[in-house]
Design a protein around this motif. Structure first.
Motif, PDB file in Angstrom:
ATOM      1  N   LEU A  58       0.826  -1.211   0.000  1.00 21.83           N
ATOM      2  CA  LEU A  58       0.000   0.000   0.000  1.00 21.83           C
ATOM      3  C   LEU A  58       0.858   1.259   0.000  1.00 21.83           C
ATOM      4  CD1 LEU A  58      -2.730  -1.151   2.529  1.00 21.83           C
ATOM      5  CD2 LEU A  58      -2.917  -0.983   0.036  1.00 21.83           C
ATOM      6  N   ALA A  59       1.993   1.204   0.693  1.00 22.80           N
ATOM      7  CA  ALA A  59       2.864   2.374   0.785  1.00 22.80           C
ATOM      8  C   ALA A  59       3.674   2.585  -0.484  1.00 22.80           C
ATOM      9  CB  ALA A  59       3.800   2.233   1.984  1.00 22.80           C
ATOM     10  N   ALA A  60       4.087   1.515  -1.134  1.00 18.71           N
ATOM     11  CA  ALA A  60       4.964   1.624  -2.301  1.00 18.71           C
ATOM     12  C   ALA A  60       4.483   0.661  -3.376  1.00 18.71           C
ATOM     13  CB  ALA A  60       6.402   1.325  -1.909  1.00 18.71           C
ATOM     14  N   SER A  61       3.321   0.908  -3.873  1.00 21.62           N
ATOM     15  CA  SER A  61       2.665   0.059  -4.857  1.00 21.62           C
ATOM     16  C   SER A  61       3.659  -0.719  -5.727  1.00 21.62           C
ATOM     17  CB  SER A  61       1.780   0.944  -5.735  1.00 21.62           C
ATOM     18  OG  SER A  61       1.108   0.190  -6.688  1.00 21.62           O
ATOM     19  N   CYS A  62       3.463  -2.026  -5.771  1.00 29.10           N
ATOM     20  CA  CYS A  62       4.268  -2.958  -6.580  1.00 29.10           C
ATOM     21  C   CYS A  62       5.667  -3.200  -6.034  1.00 29.10           C
ATOM     22  CB  CYS A  62       4.374  -2.496  -8.028  1.00 29.10           C
ATOM     23  SG  CYS A  62       2.872  -2.776  -8.960  1.00 29.10           S
ATOM     24  N   MET A  63       5.960  -2.817  -4.818  1.00 28.64           N
ATOM     25  CA  MET A  63       7.296  -3.064  -4.278  1.00 28.64           C
ATOM     26  C   MET A  63       7.205  -3.891  -3.002  1.00 28.64           C
ATOM     27  SD  MET A  63       9.746  -0.086  -5.606  1.00 28.64           S
ATOM     28  CE  MET A  63      10.951  -0.479  -4.465  1.00 28.64           C
ATOM     29  N   MET A  64       6.427  -4.952  -3.058  1.00 31.11           N
ATOM     30  CA  MET A  64       6.280  -5.844  -1.915  1.00 31.11           C
ATOM     31  C   MET A  64       7.632  -6.456  -1.570  1.00 31.11           C
ATOM     32  SD  MET A  64       4.192  -7.223   0.207  1.00 31.11           S
ATOM     33  CE  MET A  64       3.932  -8.667   1.183  1.00 31.11           C
ATOM     34  N   VAL A  92      16.812  -3.144 -10.814  1.00 32.35           N
ATOM     35  CA  VAL A  92      17.222  -4.178  -9.851  1.00 32.35           C
ATOM     36  C   VAL A  92      17.867  -3.527  -8.630  1.00 32.35           C
ATOM     37  CG1 VAL A  92      18.755  -6.164  -9.488  1.00 32.35           C
ATOM     38  CG2 VAL A  92      17.387  -6.006 -11.587  1.00 32.35           C
ATOM     39  N   LEU A  93      18.656  -2.475  -8.840  1.00 34.02           N
ATOM     40  CA  LEU A  93      19.259  -1.756  -7.706  1.00 34.02           C
ATOM     41  C   LEU A  93      18.187  -1.107  -6.835  1.00 34.02           C
ATOM     42  CD1 LEU A  93      21.812  -0.853  -6.241  1.00 34.02           C
ATOM     43  CD2 LEU A  93      21.902   1.114  -7.774  1.00 34.02           C
ATOM     44  N   GLN A  94      17.178  -0.517  -7.446  1.00 40.92           N
ATOM     45  CA  GLN A  94      16.074   0.077  -6.680  1.00 40.92           C
ATOM     46  C   GLN A  94      15.356  -0.995  -5.865  1.00 40.92           C
ATOM     47  OE1 GLN A  94      13.036   1.933  -9.080  1.00 40.92           O
ATOM     48  NE2 GLN A  94      11.937   2.715  -7.309  1.00 40.92           N
ATOM     49  N   LEU A  95      15.123  -2.155  -6.459  1.00 42.82           N
ATOM     50  CA  LEU A  95      14.481  -3.258  -5.734  1.00 42.82           C
ATOM     51  C   LEU A  95      15.362  -3.737  -4.587  1.00 42.82           C
ATOM     52  CD1 LEU A  95      13.038  -5.244  -8.768  1.00 42.82           C
ATOM     53  CD2 LEU A  95      11.738  -3.899  -7.094  1.00 42.82           C
ATOM     54  N   ALA A  96      16.667  -3.816  -4.830  1.00 37.47           N
ATOM     55  CA  ALA A  96      17.598  -4.245  -3.778  1.00 37.47           C
ATOM     56  C   ALA A  96      17.569  -3.268  -2.609  1.00 37.47           C
ATOM     57  CB  ALA A  96      19.010  -4.376  -4.334  1.00 37.47           C
ATOM     58  N   ARG A  97      17.546  -1.987  -2.898  1.00 46.08           N
ATOM     59  CA  ARG A  97      17.475  -0.975  -1.823  1.00 46.08           C
ATOM     60  C   ARG A  97      16.183  -1.114  -1.033  1.00 46.08           C
ATOM     61  NH1 ARG A  97      19.415   3.771  -5.685  1.00 46.08           N
ATOM     62  NH2 ARG A  97      21.659   3.467  -5.502  1.00 46.08           N
ATOM     63  N   ASN A  98      15.082  -1.316  -1.726  1.00 44.73           N
ATOM     64  CA  ASN A  98      13.789  -1.482  -1.060  1.00 44.73           C
ATOM     65  C   ASN A  98      13.814  -2.709  -0.155  1.00 44.73           C
ATOM     66  OD1 ASN A  98      10.789  -0.961  -0.797  1.00 44.73           O
ATOM     67  ND2 ASN A  98      10.742  -2.997  -1.715  1.00 44.73           N
ATOM     68  N   GLU A  99      14.302  -3.827  -0.682  1.00 43.44           N
ATOM     69  CA  GLU A  99      14.373  -5.063   0.101  1.00 43.44           C
ATOM     70  C   GLU A  99      15.281  -4.891   1.319  1.00 43.44           C
ATOM     71  OE1 GLU A  99      12.695  -7.800  -0.026  1.00 43.44           O
ATOM     72  OE2 GLU A  99      11.883  -7.914  -2.048  1.00 43.44           O
ATOM     73  N   LEU A 100      16.430  -4.243   1.129  1.00 46.49           N
ATOM     74  CA  LEU A 100      17.367  -4.042   2.236  1.00 46.49           C
ATOM     75  C   LEU A 100      16.748  -3.165   3.321  1.00 46.49           C
ATOM     76  CD1 LEU A 100      20.133  -4.567   3.433  1.00 46.49           C
ATOM     77  CD2 LEU A 100      20.995  -2.615   2.119  1.00 46.49           C
ATOM     78  N   GLY A 146       9.069 -13.930 -22.554  1.00 47.78           N
ATOM     79  CA  GLY A 146       9.482 -12.772 -23.344  1.00 47.78           C
ATOM     80  C   GLY A 146       9.283 -11.460 -22.619  1.00 47.78           C
ATOM     81  N   GLY A 147       9.622 -11.404 -21.338  1.00 46.48           N
ATOM     82  CA  GLY A 147       9.405 -10.184 -20.570  1.00 46.48           C
ATOM     83  C   GLY A 147      10.541  -9.849 -19.630  1.00 46.48           C
ATOM     84  N   THR A 148      11.738  -9.628 -20.169  1.00 51.29           N
ATOM     85  CA  THR A 148      12.885  -9.306 -19.311  1.00 51.29           C
ATOM     86  C   THR A 148      13.264  -7.831 -19.359  1.00 51.29           C
ATOM     87  OG1 THR A 148      14.440  -9.873 -21.071  1.00 51.29           O
ATOM     88  CG2 THR A 148      13.859 -11.637 -19.503  1.00 51.29           C
ATOM     89  N   GLN A 149      12.487  -7.007 -20.017  1.00 52.07           N
ATOM     90  CA  GLN A 149      12.841  -5.594 -20.176  1.00 52.07           C
ATOM     91  C   GLN A 149      12.902  -4.831 -18.851  1.00 52.07           C
ATOM     92  OE1 GLN A 149      10.265  -7.149 -21.543  1.00 52.07           O
ATOM     93  NE2 GLN A 149       8.363  -6.039 -21.133  1.00 52.07           N
ATOM     94  N   ALA A 150      12.264  -5.307 -17.810  1.00 55.84           N
ATOM     95  CA  ALA A 150      12.282  -4.618 -16.516  1.00 55.84           C
ATOM     96  C   ALA A 150      13.514  -4.976 -15.686  1.00 55.84           C
ATOM     97  CB  ALA A 150      11.019  -4.946 -15.720  1.00 55.84           C
ATOM     98  N   PHE A 151      14.380  -5.828 -16.190  1.00 55.65           N
ATOM     99  CA  PHE A 151      15.557  -6.246 -15.429  1.00 55.65           C
ATOM    100  C   PHE A 151      16.781  -5.411 -15.791  1.00 55.65           C
ATOM    101  CE2 PHE A 151      12.673  -9.751 -15.027  1.00 55.65           C
ATOM    102  CZ  PHE A 151      12.863 -10.163 -13.722  1.00 55.65           C
ATOM    103  N   THR A 152      16.625  -4.101 -15.704  1.00 59.28           N
ATOM    104  CA  THR A 152      17.764  -3.214 -15.925  1.00 59.28           C
ATOM    105  C   THR A 152      18.521  -3.066 -14.608  1.00 59.28           C
ATOM    106  OG1 THR A 152      16.572  -1.206 -15.318  1.00 59.28           O
ATOM    107  CG2 THR A 152      16.419  -1.911 -17.642  1.00 59.28           C
TER     108      THR A 152
END
Length: 179
Positions: free
Chosen positions: A29-35, A143-151, A133-139
């Motif tokens: 809810l706080a960061a839509s799509c960043m569970m 990935v760094l933004q996701l890693a920061r969110n997870e950390l 056929g959907g790897t375009q989001a793996f830049t």
């Protein structure tokens, strides 16, 4: 309290599993799509017996998917549903891997499990994306933004657990792992 103590009093483990799921769903809810599935999965594996760790991860995934499709407007299309299933499978794989690494044995194995879990999670999703056929989001930037969110979530969940351990009676929060 150790996981053996939780086996004797499973309500403690289930309460903690529910708390983990509830807190991390707030992330959707706080960061839509960043569970923060990796942070949740590793923390669950570090503090709960296998069955409860998997249940906490699955509960958070189901809640996130319900919120996504029900409240946040995820499209009811095969692609979105497929990615949702892939997220759940990746999160459960991280839970299993974290237990195999021994995340419940202390802070160092928990940190190793987190790092390995993030890599595993991204690899599982990349492989799924490559298959459809959907790897375009793996830049690198994404990935760094996701890693920061997870950390950040991982650190927050560690702090939450320790705060609850100090504030609540000893039988309310698992105490054995990552003390």
């Amino acid at each position: 309290m150790t996981t053996d103590d939780m086996d004797a009093n499973p309500a403690v483990g289930w309460a903690w599993a529910g708390a983990l799921a509830l807190v991390t769903v707030a992330g959707t809810l706080a960061a839509s799509c960043m569970m923060p599935f990796v942070a949740l999965a590793v923390m669950a594996a570090a503090t709960l017996p296998l069955r409860q760790a998997l249940a906490a991860t699955a509960l958070a995934w189901a809640a996130e998917q319900s919120l996504g499709f029900g409240l946040l407007g995820y499209p009811l299309e095969a692609s979105a549903i497929g990615w949702g299933i892939a997220l759940g499978m990746a999160a459960l794989a991280v839970t299993q891997a974290s237990i195999a690494i021994g995340a419940e044995r202390g802070i160092a194995p928990t940190i190793i499990a987190f790092a390995a879990g993030f890599v595993l999670y991204e690899v599982v999703l990349f492989v799924y994306g490559a298959a459809i056929g959907g790897t375009q989001a793996f830049t690198g930037a994404i990935v760094l933004q996701l890693a920061r969110n997870e950390l950040a979530w991982f650190a927050a969940l560690l702090v939450l657990r320790e705060a609850l351990r100090l504030l609540l009676p000893t039988r309310m929060v698992p105490h054995g792992a990552i003390a």
